[in-house]
Enzyme design. Structure first.
Site, PDB file in Angstrom:
ATOM      1  N   SER A 332       0.244  -1.218  -0.441  1.00  0.00           N
ATOM      2  CA  SER A 332       0.429  -0.229  -0.127  1.00  0.00           C
ATOM      3  C   SER A 332       0.435   1.117   0.576  1.00  0.00           C
ATOM      4  CB  SER A 332      -1.010  -0.156   1.041  1.00  0.00           C
ATOM      5  OG  SER A 332      -1.972  -0.819   0.902  1.00  0.00           O
ATOM      6  N   ASP A 356     -16.411   2.499  -1.779  1.00  0.00           N
ATOM      7  CA  ASP A 356     -15.981   1.279  -0.997  1.00  0.00           C
ATOM      8  C   ASP A 356     -16.886   0.092   0.040  1.00  0.00           C
ATOM      9  OD1 ASP A 356     -14.324  -0.682   0.148  1.00  0.00           O
ATOM     10  OD2 ASP A 356     -12.674   0.663   0.638  1.00  0.00           O
ATOM     11  N   HIS A 371     -11.982  -4.187   5.157  1.00  0.00           N
ATOM     12  CA  HIS A 371     -13.352  -3.723   5.873  1.00  0.00           C
ATOM     13  C   HIS A 371     -13.867  -2.937   4.928  1.00  0.00           C
ATOM     14  CE1 HIS A 371     -10.529  -1.883   7.982  1.00  0.00           C
ATOM     15  NE2 HIS A 371     -10.957  -0.404   7.973  1.00  0.00           N
TER      16      HIS A 371
END
Length: 690
Positions: A332, A356, A371
């Site tokens: 990331s 998202d 999540h």
């Protein structure tokens, strides 16, 4: 009777003429021979006088090279990283020794000769000529020199000589950067003989093999001198006719800060990984760490087989410079650069918002994302490390557009640092795959392969140097400076300091609003994102991005569980950062191999680097111990003054260069800072990353 007299008269005249003819011919031959002799004398004494005179002179004289002292290597504050010292060696010239083994055995009864000395001597014999003097034993004590000298007459071809030896006072510290010297091998000698520096290397036995010692060989070597000696027919010197002193090599000043370098190496402890820290304003490399390391003093004079086997066969690969040659998926930490590429390419706007829901499906395949983050724009995508945002962005851009926008940032190509052997990494494209694989089905690029590129996985593999280089560009608002370790040199003759020339900064032409949007988001990561717990209480602002990169592939329907994986199969922990956020002085990239989430392993190291550089804090022993075990969060205990930790190092004065004044900010401000979030909260944030 008269006829008989006439016949005799005629016969006598004929003989006389024949004799005269023979005399005449003989005279011509003699004259011709004298003419040839005169011509030959003319050739030898007139036409070839200069050549024969020079040859005669060379038989009477000998020119002996004087090898210069090798230049020192120091850090930006004058702390010595490489220097020389004089010591006695016991040396053998094989051509003058009748029975080599018997001679060595007899010597060992006077001066101890270890098995390692014997192995090294045999190895050196393979790379040298019989008339060359080869060290059998180095660093003799005064007592050993005296014992051998008393019986020197017994050993023709064996002598004690004073030599300069290279030494690296700090051992492992910055070993991968400094490199080492070694005996010139046959291949290197051939290259030297074909170069313009062949004359300058007459008599030289060692050369830089790795790191700075190799890259700056020309500056460190110096200028070879010579002595012209009158010799006897047996080759013994009678007197010195002429000479030119050797000029020592220059002292090389590096941009490294040894205090920072040593701190980072201590913070890693026994863990594996790498860190590169750069001054984004000029490209100076402030620290370049690869762990584990090795003592470069082992290579002086040639490493023995036992130590070589230990280093070369170790599963931890200590000889690998992970910062320069180790390539890893960036995870990331790639997202800020992908976000900038999306803005610059027009595929996204700063306020573009996607939904998202925690996963994204493409072509019947579901890509996981930790999540749900709900409505997500660029800023939130970086703060919360949204995978879905970057899955969709990568799909919209396509592999070739990603390549075209990420390559100028420094990914997938050498940075041009002044060290040899830099890995270019892999920034994939369709052409790259066609060139890399052999079978037709392997050459084809599949749309699904693009998706994972957006989150720094897939074929993406970069060095920490490339990641730090890109981070420095972001910190410097889109202006690149080529990273470099060579800062300047101290002239061996004038003793003046001269800065090494560097190319000017290069602006990548990014729109100010785009790069500021990404910078603001990365700054928010340390306040409200995955790094907030580690930077709680810091009296400075910083920007960063955590990353967690897979070491092995985990199925989309499987959940990552570190406890069920072998240690070397666990995720890598990464962090990129710069500080202070508004006017950055330092940018870095760090990876801790197989250590899990970026927020729990890599980020604490970055926090302590910034505390050192900006506050002058050196961690307490308690904090260092926790860091080595991977248990550190915010600093604990009372920090020590960073400047005080450098007092025991050997240091030289660098004329014209002021050493960096390490700041000291009392840690009282940290006591007033808000408490850090619980470790569980930090880990939960980290779980959002792949």
């Amino acid at each position: 009777m008269a006829s008989r007299l006439n016949f005799r008269s005629l016969y006598t005249q004929a003989e006389t003429q024949s004799f005269r003819l023979r005399v005449f011919v003989l005279g011509l031959v003699v004259l011709l021979l004298f003419a040839l002799l005169a011509y030959r004398l003319s050739v030898l004494q007139v036409q070839r006088y200069a050549a024969f005179s020079e040859r005669a002179e060379s038989n009477r004289t000998a020119v002996v090279p004087i090898v210069p002292n090798r230049g020192r290597i120091v850090d930006r504050n004058g702390i010595v990283l490489a220097t020389n010292y004089s010591a006695y060696t016991l040396e053998i010239t094989r051509s003058q020794v009748e029975d080599l083994e018997a001679t060595i055995q007899a010597i060992s009864e006077i001066v101890p000769i270890s098995a390692r000395d014997r192995r090294q001597f045999k190895r050196l014999m393979a790379d040298s000529k019989s008339f060359e003097s080869i060290p059998l034993r180095s660093r003799l004590t005064d007592e050993e020199v005296a014992r051998f000298t008393a019986q020197r007459w017994r050993f023709p071809g064996v002598d004690v000589k004073a030599r300069l030896f290279r030494t690296y006072p700090l051992g492992e510290v910055a070993g991968h950067v400094v490199g080492y010297i070694g005996r010139i091998n046959t291949k290197e000698q051939e290259l030297i003989d074909e170069s313009d520096d062949a004359a300058n290397y007459r008599g030289t036995e060692v050369i830089g093999k790795l790191g700075i010692e190799q890259s700056y060989e020309k500056q460190l070597h110096g200028q070879t001198g010579w002595e012209q000696l009158e010799t006897t027919a047996g080759g013994f010197a009678v007197r010195r006719l002429n000479s030119r002193d050797a000029i020592p090599g220059d002292t090389l000043v590096l941009s490294l800060d040894v205090g920072l370098q040593k701190l980072v190496e201590d913070l890693f402890g026994e863990r594996r990984g790498a860190l590169v820290a750069i001054d984004p304003r000029n490209g100076e490399v402030l620290a370049m760490v690869s762990k584990p390391g090795y003592d470069i003093n082992l290579f002086i004079g040639g490493i023995d087989q036992e130590n070589w086997d230990l280093l070369n066969t170790s599963i931890d690969r200590p000889l690998l410079n992970r910062a320069l040659r180790g390539t890893y998926p960036p995870g990331s930490t790639y997202k800020p650069f992908m976000g900038l590429a999306g803005l610059e390419s027009g595929k996204r706007k700063i306020d573009t918002t996607i939904q998202d829901n925690g996963s994204w499906t493409f072509g019947g395949h579901t890509f996981r994302s930790g999540h749900p983050n709900g409505p997500t724009n660029l800023r939130r995508s970086i703060i919360k490390s949204s995978n879905v945002y970057y899955y969709m962005l990568a799909n919209d851009m396509g592999v070739d557009l990603i390549h075209d926008y990420l390559s100028p940032m420094g990914f997938g190509r050498p940075t041009g640092i002044d060290l040899e052997g830099e890995s270019p990494g892999v920034l994939p494209s369709m052409q790259w795959k066609r060139n890399t694989y052999k079978r037709p089905e392997q050459k084809r690029w599949y749309a699904g392969e693009t998706i994972s590129l957006g989150i720094g996985q897939g074929y993406n593999h970069f060095t920490m140097l490339q990641l730090a280089y890109a981070t420095a560009m972001l910190a410097n608002r889109g202006v690149q400076h080529q990273p470099h370790l060579g800062l300047g040199r101290i002239d061996a003759v004038t003793r003046q300091y001269h800065a090494l020339p560097q190319p000017p900064g290069l602006s990548l032409g990014y729109k100010p609003e785009n790069i500021e949007a990404v910078r603001e988001a990365t700054q928010a990561v340390t306040v409200e994102g995955t790094a907030r717990g580690i930077f709680a209480g810091a009296p400075y602002t910083s920007a960063g991005k955590t990353g967690t990169a897979q070491a092995v592939t985990i199925g989309q329907k499987e959940r990552y569980n570190a406890a069920k994986l072998a240690e070397r199969q666990r995720d890598h922990s990464l962090y990129i950062a710069y500080a202070p956020a508004d006017q950055p002085e330092i940018a870095l990239a760090v990876i801790v191999e197989n250590a899990g989430f970026g927020a729990t392993a890599a980020t604490p190291i970055a926090r302590r680097v910034f505390d050192y550089w900006l506050l002058g804090h050196y961690p307490s022993e308690q904090d260092l111990a926790a860091s080595r075990q991977g248990l550190a969060r915010t600093p604990i205990g009372t920090p020590r003054r960073a400047a005080d930790m450098l007092n025991h190092y050997e240091r030289i004065s660098v004329p014209g260069l002021s050493p960096r004044a390490i700041p000291w900010v009392p840690p009282a401000a940290a006591a007033k800072a808000p408490p850090a979030p619980a470790p569980e909260e930090v880990a939960q944030d980290g779980a959002a990353e792949d």
